[in-house]
Design an enzyme around this catalytic site. Structure first.
Site, PDB file in Angstrom:
ATOM      1  CG  ASP A 159      -1.964  -1.160   1.144  1.00 53.53           C
ATOM      2  OD1 ASP A 159      -1.906  -1.954   0.199  1.00 53.53           O
ATOM      3  OD2 ASP A 159      -2.789  -1.266   2.070  1.00 53.53           O
ATOM      4  CE  LYS A 184      -3.628  -4.316   1.227  1.00 48.47           C
ATOM      5  NZ  LYS A 184      -4.348  -3.510   2.193  1.00 48.47           N
ATOM      6  CB  CYS A 234      -2.341  -2.602   5.337  1.00 47.71           C
ATOM      7  SG  CYS A 234      -3.963  -1.828   5.110  1.00 47.71           S
TER       8      CYS A 234
HETATM    9  N1  TIU Z   1      -2.707   0.354   4.214  1.00 50.29           N
HETATM   10  C1  TIU Z   1      -3.202   0.588   5.419  1.00 50.29           C
HETATM   11  O1  TIU Z   1      -2.543   0.422   6.431  1.00 50.29           O
HETATM   12  N2  TIU Z   1      -4.496   1.101   5.475  1.00 50.29           N
HETATM   13  C2  TIU Z   1      -4.948   1.944   6.470  1.00 50.29           C
HETATM   14  O2  TIU Z   1      -6.099   2.320   6.497  1.00 50.29           O
HETATM   15  N3  TIU Z   1      -4.009   2.338   7.385  1.00 50.29           N
HETATM   16  C3  TIU Z   1      -4.173   3.251   8.379  1.00 50.29           C
HETATM   17  O3  TIU Z   1      -3.260   3.378   9.205  1.00 50.29           O
HETATM   18  N4  TIU Z   1      -5.286   3.965   8.433  1.00 50.29           N
END
Ligand code: TIU
Length: 225
Positions: free
Chosen positions: A26, A131, A164
């Site tokens: 991500d 995802k 994530c």
């Molecule tokens: N990629 C991921 O960690 N998604 C989130 O929403 N992370 C947050 O820390 N909000």
């Protein structure tokens, strides 16, 4: 035997490096740049940028050696059919998933804000997994790709550490993958949460896996011809 100096103890790499994948979680504008989902949740996105050159260095090593690389992207279909109402409601902020923001609709696949940051753009041959959840194994083909390619070991990087990244590492650990989280190639909006996550991963003899610095990972990879 090639070992990475890691915590809670040395991590053994397989003799065939093709069994080792780099997993980049991500690294999207939505999380790293102002105006995206991360900022909409009330976070200071500047906490994440120090990971970019470190992940880039790891990526270059994997590319040079033609080793498997997987990128993930958290995002939803434009009609939000894959976004549970609970996720949509969460946050209580001004901007919600699907709302128009300065980089397009928040956390929607295909929008410019949902793209992987320019520094880490995938190249042909690298797999990008979209995802809908926090974990990269939930409602995706990641596991079947890994099995098909005979991958057994994962070098895990990306953001955010306790959301994530940790969810994905736990999912991978339960599926039998030997997971190592690269300490300086992951970040959280809350530095103290990152440190706690590293500690909980490596506690109890590595209950979820290992952690190591990028320098130690790169040094170990240098031992292969
Ligand atoms: N990629 C991921 O960690 N998604 C989130 O929403 N992370 C947050 O820390 N909000």
């Amino acid at each position: 035997m090639v070992l990475i100096a890691a915590q809670p103890y040395d991590y053994e790499l397989p003799s065939d490096l093709q069994k080792v994948a780099l997993l980049i979680i991500d690294m999207q504008r939505d999380f790293l740049e102002p105006g995206g989902f991360g900022e909409a949740l009330g976070n200071d996105v500047s906490h994440l940028s120090a990971t970019i050159p470190i992940i880039k260095s790891l990526l270059e090593i994997f590319r040079r050696r033609q080793l498997p690389v997987f990128h993930t992207v958290e995002g939803h279909q434009p009609d939000l059919s894959d976004c549970p109402p609970s996720k949509l409601r969460r946050g209580n902020g001004q901007l919600k998933i699907g709302d128009p923001g300065p980089m397009g609709r928040i956390l929607i696949l295909g929008e410019s804000g949902n793209a992987i940051i320019s520094e880490l753009q995938p190249i042909p041959g690298e797999i990008v997994i979209s995802k809908p959840g926090k974990g990269a194994f939930y409602q995706t083909s990641l596991e079947s790709y890994l099995h098909k390619q005979g991958i057994t070991h994962l070098m895990i990087t990306g953001v955010t550490t306790e959301v994530c990244v940790q969810t994905t590492m736990r999912e991978a650990n339960d599926r039998g993958f030997e997971c190592l989280l690269v300490e300086d190639a992951t970040a959280s909006y809350f530095p103290e949460f990152k440190e706690s996550t590293l500690e909980m991963i490596r506690a109890q003899g590595g209950i979820v896996g290992w952690t190591a610095t990028a320098a130690n990972v790169m040094q170990a990879f240098g031992n292969y011809s």
